[in-house]
Design a protein around this motif. Structure first.
Motif, mmCIF file in Angstrom:
data_model
loop_
_atom_site.group_PDB
_atom_site.id
_atom_site.type_symbol
_atom_site.label_atom_id
_atom_site.label_comp_id
_atom_site.label_asym_id
_atom_site.label_seq_id
_atom_site.Cartn_x
_atom_site.Cartn_y
_atom_site.Cartn_z
ATOM 1 N N THR A 1 -11.894 12.613 -5.038
ATOM 2 C CA THR A 1 -11.362 12.883 -3.704
ATOM 3 C C THR A 1 -10.306 13.986 -3.801
ATOM 4 O O THR A 1 -9.369 13.884 -4.582
ATOM 5 C CB THR A 1 -10.742 11.619 -3.097
ATOM 6 N N GLY A 2 -10.473 15.020 -3.014
ATOM 7 C CA GLY A 2 -9.502 16.118 -3.018
ATOM 8 C C GLY A 2 -9.840 17.224 -4.000
ATOM 9 O O GLY A 2 -9.143 18.240 -4.047
ATOM 10 N N ALA A 3 -10.922 17.054 -4.774
ATOM 11 C CA ALA A 3 -11.286 18.103 -5.738
ATOM 12 C C ALA A 3 -11.681 19.385 -5.005
ATOM 13 O O ALA A 3 -11.274 20.491 -5.376
ATOM 14 C CB ALA A 3 -12.418 17.626 -6.643
ATOM 15 N N GLY A 4 -12.460 19.238 -3.936
ATOM 16 C CA GLY A 4 -12.857 20.408 -3.153
ATOM 17 C C GLY A 4 -11.659 21.096 -2.519
ATOM 18 O O GLY A 4 -11.595 22.334 -2.451
ATOM 19 N N ASP A 5 -10.682 20.286 -2.062
ATOM 20 C CA ASP A 5 -9.473 20.858 -1.442
ATOM 21 C C ASP A 5 -8.687 21.680 -2.461
ATOM 22 O O ASP A 5 -8.109 22.721 -2.118
ATOM 23 C CB ASP A 5 -8.597 19.743 -0.878
ATOM 24 N N ALA A 6 -8.643 21.208 -3.705
ATOM 25 C CA ALA A 6 -7.931 21.957 -4.746
ATOM 26 C C ALA A 6 -8.630 23.290 -4.996
ATOM 27 O O ALA A 6 -7.970 24.317 -5.228
ATOM 28 C CB ALA A 6 -7.856 21.124 -6.027
ATOM 29 N N GLY A 7 -9.974 23.284 -4.935
ATOM 30 C CA GLY A 7 -10.709 24.536 -5.070
ATOM 31 C C GLY A 7 -10.396 25.499 -3.935
ATOM 32 O O GLY A 7 -10.215 26.703 -4.153
ATOM 33 N N VAL A 8 -10.298 24.975 -2.732
ATOM 34 C CA VAL A 8 -9.921 25.814 -1.582
ATOM 35 C C VAL A 8 -8.508 26.366 -1.770
ATOM 36 O O VAL A 8 -8.232 27.537 -1.470
ATOM 37 C CB VAL A 8 -10.027 25.008 -0.266
ATOM 38 N N ALA A 9 -7.605 25.528 -2.287
ATOM 39 C CA ALA A 9 -6.227 25.985 -2.520
ATOM 40 C C ALA A 9 -6.211 27.151 -3.497
ATOM 41 O O ALA A 9 -5.495 28.146 -3.286
ATOM 42 C CB ALA A 9 -5.369 24.819 -3.045
ATOM 43 N N GLY B 1 0.822 -1.202 0.000
ATOM 44 C CA GLY B 1 0.000 0.000 0.000
ATOM 45 C C GLY B 1 0.859 1.256 0.000
ATOM 46 O O GLY B 1 2.002 1.246 0.457
ATOM 47 N N ILE B 2 0.291 2.330 -0.548
ATOM 48 C CA ILE B 2 0.973 3.619 -0.561
ATOM 49 C C ILE B 2 0.480 4.417 0.642
ATOM 50 O O ILE B 2 -0.720 4.527 0.858
ATOM 51 C CB ILE B 2 0.640 4.404 -1.849
ATOM 52 N N ALA B 3 1.421 4.952 1.416
ATOM 53 C CA ALA B 3 1.059 5.751 2.592
ATOM 54 C C ALA B 3 1.289 7.221 2.287
ATOM 55 O O ALA B 3 2.302 7.586 1.680
ATOM 56 C CB ALA B 3 1.898 5.332 3.793
ATOM 57 N N ARG B 4 0.327 8.053 2.689
ATOM 58 C CA ARG B 4 0.466 9.482 2.463
ATOM 59 C C ARG B 4 -0.148 10.233 3.640
ATOM 60 O O ARG B 4 -1.211 9.856 4.128
ATOM 61 C CB ARG B 4 -0.267 9.867 1.175
ATOM 62 N N ALA B 5 0.551 11.300 4.052
ATOM 63 C CA ALA B 5 0.009 12.161 5.108
ATOM 64 C C ALA B 5 -1.194 12.894 4.523
ATOM 65 O O ALA B 5 -1.047 13.660 3.571
ATOM 66 C CB ALA B 5 1.069 13.144 5.584
ATOM 67 N N GLY B 6 -2.381 12.631 5.073
ATOM 68 C CA GLY B 6 -3.600 13.166 4.488
ATOM 69 C C GLY B 6 -4.424 13.990 5.453
ATOM 70 O O GLY B 6 -4.058 14.196 6.617
ATOM 71 N N GLY B 7 -5.536 14.435 4.949
ATOM 72 C CA GLY B 7 -6.386 15.382 5.663
ATOM 73 C C GLY B 7 -6.566 16.576 4.746
ATOM 74 O O GLY B 7 -5.671 16.925 3.978
ATOM 75 N N LYS B 8 -7.760 17.225 4.838
ATOM 76 C CA LYS B 8 -8.097 18.226 3.827
ATOM 77 C C LYS B 8 -7.142 19.420 3.834
ATOM 78 O O LYS B 8 -6.752 19.907 2.774
ATOM 79 C CB LYS B 8 -9.554 18.664 4.018
#
Lengths: 314, 314
Positions: free
Chosen positions: B244-252, B31-38
């Motif tokens: 997943t993460g599309a909304g976060d990109a909009g916030v960015a 599995g790929i591990a990544r530090a996540g959260g919005k």
């Protein structure tokens, strides 16, 4: 002492969800982490039943650190050989509504030859105080073909009976290397030997050099095959529960009796069938229910005619 | 510098299987591990687009160590507040045949009040060099109701615009506390306000104190609502991929433009819609495709009549 070797350990992570929906998003409590792998399950069961055990396996990377910490907390005596490759994870998602479990096993990464040599060295060092050697579970992809035969050879050389629980071509190699006991299930046996009949398939492993084949038949119980005996054991009704680790509990029973000097296939089969059934009653692999003593009384043992034996479920 | 706060971080673990079968056993690569959260996704996207960022979050336990190691390797500047509770995991299983993703999010454990105070302290210390403060994602169960208003208050007190991406009762609290920008999706907005009409719902957040509401409508694009403006942006055809993460990109996108002093809702909406769409094209949350500049040209922007606007998909 029962010495177990787990060539492809895994950190088992288990989550429980109300109802698993493919493509859905679920909320869950924190997953439970446990040091897993078939040889570790064998060691856990034997340890819980009061036996002296030592579990030998490899650990690497951060997952390996978590694995080591959990194993340390479990109280199961162990010797961990450090390797560069990260210990694999195995994940289980339990659907609380349906009661079934979806499993994803990482394949695992192969240690280097030098690291495998260190595993062999650890086993050789511990064998003088061992009464039985158990080698359980898959090998990482790319592991040397010679590894399992070498592990079996060092056990035999030390005069210690060797129980091997493996599948595929490694099952034949284990028989050829003189493993004392082999424990395939019916599908693994047919797959490795190319022989559809389970008794004939088991006999082919005896011909290659094994003393006893314990053949698990799932809900249909278990078969013990030696050069001269064929014994079948089963419960009248299969138990509902978690079959993961049931085979490992059977191996643990066999190891405990071999360590005590027992060689009677019927006695071994009865205990192995009882511990397998008692493992089904427990939520986690590596545990057996204290109901095993009662279950052992209920097991029906028969000596079928080899030429006509067919498992009821096949 | 864009300062992001992630109150409920997770180590995101992703496995890929050929075909996910409920109750089945699957083999997978590691599995790929990544530090996540919005908030971390927001920081990653802005950092990748050349912005100065600082991601503030908490880490605890072994999972937290793995989280910190991955975040360190990512190169995204960060400040981690140590907490006693283990960082949660979020697991994703990608079905390669169907292309869909099954997600299990651990709920997370609530840090102590003293630990939350340390998070607030870290934010206060960093705010003098911040041009915008972003607070993104869920709160752990049991987090103090006052936490989000306090984070917003320290940002406002430092004269820094605050973008909050949250849902449930916290969305109303964020509006009441004077968050500059809120970014719910249509379902979250209706759920929090009890108002079915998206424009009316957004206006109710403006009435409570927000300056701009960015309302994501999924395949139907995005809406910008201020006291005086209503702007709708969308692509003619929705893009297939990983939402997943599309909304976060909009916030960015919103954070980057706010940091540059831009306040024009149409300009912000166009960029946010382009980055959201560009995130859908990438397999992992926190990344956007370089195709975003082309996508931004293709976005259709309209100024609908507030009394008659209905998203096409609702």
């Amino acid at each position: 002492m029962i010495l177990t070797v787990t060539p492809n350990p895994a950190l088992d992570l288990t989550w429980r969800v109300d109802r698993l929906v493919e493509g859905g998003t679920h909320r869950a409590d924190a997953g439970i982490a446990r040091a897993g792998g078939k040889g570790l399950n064998v060691a856990r069961v034997a340890h819980a039943e009061g036996e002296q055990v030592l579990a030998v396996t490899t650990t690497g990377g951060r997952v390996g650190e978590e694995f080591a910490a959990e194993l340390g907390a479990s109280g199961v005596p162990h010797a961990l050989v450090p390797v560069a490759a990260e210990t694999r994870r195995s994940i289980a998602v339990v659907d609380e509504a349906l009661g079934d479990t979806t499993i994803i096993n990482e394949r695992g990464m192969n240690p280097s030859d030098v690291e495998w040599a260190a595993v062999l060295g650890e086993v050789v060092e511990r064998l003088p105080s061992a009464r039985v050697l158990v080698i359980s579970g898959s090998l990482p992809p790319g592991a040397p073909d010679a590894l399992l035969p070498m592990l079996i050879a060092v056990g035999k050389d030390a005069g210690v009976p060797v129980i091997a629980d493996t599948s595929g071509p490694a099952l034949l190699r284990a028989a050829d290397a003189g493993a004392t006991v082999l424990k395939p299930n019916a599908a693994e046996l047919a797959d490795a030997t190319g022989i559809a009949d389970p008794v004939e398939g088991a006999r082919s492993l005896i011909d290659r050099g094994a003393e006893l084949v314990l053949l698990s038949l799932g809900a249909d119980g278990m078969l013990a095959v030696t050069a001269s005996a064929l014994v079948h054991a089963r419960l009248d009704e299969p138990l509902a529960g978690n079959p993961t680790g049931a085979g490992d509990a059977g191996v643990a029973a066999c190891a405990v009796l071999y360590a005590a000097g027992v060689r009677d296939p019927e006695q071994i089969l009865r205990r192995a069938t009882a511990w397998s059934a008692a493992a089904v009653l427990m939520p986690l692999a590596g545990d057996i229910s204290p109901r095993w003593t009662a279950l052992e009384q209920q097991i029906r043992v028969t000596h079928p005619d080899p030429s006509s034996f067919r498992p009821a479920s096949s």
